[in-house]
Design an enzyme around this catalytic site. Structure first.
Site, PDB file in Angstrom:
ATOM      1  N   LYS A  66      18.022 -59.847  -6.399  1.00  0.00           N
ATOM      2  CA  LYS A  66      17.600 -59.538  -7.779  1.00  0.00           C
ATOM      3  C   LYS A  66      16.080 -59.616  -7.963  1.00  0.00           C
ATOM      4  O   LYS A  66      15.529 -58.885  -8.786  1.00  0.00           O
ATOM      5  CB  LYS A  66      18.305 -60.468  -8.772  1.00  0.00           C
ATOM      6  N   ASP A 103      22.508 -59.104 -17.465  1.00  0.00           N
ATOM      7  CA  ASP A 103      23.226 -60.390 -17.378  1.00  0.00           C
ATOM      8  C   ASP A 103      23.200 -61.143 -18.708  1.00  0.00           C
ATOM      9  O   ASP A 103      24.229 -61.639 -19.173  1.00  0.00           O
ATOM     10  CB  ASP A 103      22.607 -61.273 -16.283  1.00  0.00           C
TER      11      ASP A 103
END
Ligand code: ATR
Length: 270
Positions: A66, A103
């Site tokens: 990420k 997220d």
């Protein structure tokens, strides 16, 4: 022509994302494929380049890539910038690699829509100050909580995290676990403690009958944090709802249509 997407990670075999996106595609009538993509630990950038060349339209990014995805993106959306990490890439026809992070929005959607707890005016406690906590900060703050308390073992990490949101300084407080006072409406476990079956040392007094206690992790059984919170009267949720919702956000970015999530969440619980 079927539009191609995938999730890039290492390891990746356990990922539930293909199943989730296949269900969204079926429900919305979108013609897409979505597969798992194992990238070598030193080969994330090369993998993304290959996907672009092969005509993929986008990808999800998971552990441990990420941060690399954040650095590689040619353009970053505000919530990815705030998160310091990217979990969704959009490959545009103009050759841009747009980095976003769904997220935190997934977490908020699970709290507000699925659990039915509006965050406006509420007291929210976040346990942990690492990458998972950072990703949730901006989406949580945008909901207008009265107070967002960050509790972390290492106080300096929590202070650094809080400093990155100066426009919300009046609403953010930083505490050591032992210094957290009072009960909260929502307590989010964003530590990685559950991975090691550990309990973050949060005082039991943060929980009451009205508390929603959410763990970002999920597994076959409730985490130790969920069991602890439940034993002190809180309503508990694991991270499966957040997973399903972050996927719906990514799907919406790519396809312009936000799928319903209730059926997918229900089938994944079985
Ligand atoms: P992630 O990307 O999952 O957030 P991370 O960035 O390494 O992982 O952050 C892990 C977080 O979990 C940190 O807030 C860490 O606390 P420290 O900053 O004090 O290290 C927290 N954490 C990990 N194990 C923990 C435990 N057993 N008890 C409490 N906090 C823990």
């Amino acid at each position: 022509m079927t539009d191609k997407y995938c999730v890039i990670g290492n390891p990746i075999a356990h990922s539930k994302s293909p199943q989730i996106h296949a269900a969204y595609a079926a429900a919305t009538g979108q013609d897409i494929s979505y597969e798992r993509c194992l990238a070598p630990l030193d080969g994330f950038e090369a993998t993304v380049r290959r996907l672009v060349q092969e005509g993929y339209r986008g990808a999800n990014v998971t552990v441990p890539f990420k941060l690399e995805a954040f650095r590689l993106a040619t353009r970053l959306e505000a919530r990815a910038r705030a998160a310091g990490a990217v979990n969704t890439l959009v490959f545009t026809p103009e050759g841009e690699v747009v980095g976003d992070n769904t997220d935190g929005a997934g977490l908020v959607a699970d709290i507000v829509r699925n659990a039915g707890v509006p965050l406006q005016g509420k007291r929210v406690l976040m346990l942990g100050a690492g990458g998972a906590a950072r990703g949730a900060m901006l989406p949580l703050l945008l909901e207008g909580p009265r107070e967002l308390v960050i509790a972390n073992r290492t106080l300096a990490t929590a202070e650094a995290l809080a400093r990155d949101f100066p426009e919300y300084a009046g609403r953010i407080a930083v505490r050591g676990f032992a210094q957290v006072e009072g009960a909260f409406d929502v307590v989010v476990n964003a530590t990685s403690a559950s991975l090691a079956a550990d309990l973050p040392p949060v005082p039991a007094s943060v929980f009451c009958q009205e508390t929603l206690a959410l763990d970002m992790m999920y597994g076959n059984k409730p985490t130790v944090y969920m069991a602890f919170a439940a034993s002190h009267g809180a309503r508990v949720r694991d991270g499966l709802g957040m997973l399903v919702e972050q996927a719906a956000e990514a799907f919406a970015l790519w396809r312009g249509v936000r799928p319903g999530t209730a059926d997918v969440l229900k089938s994944m619980r079985q």
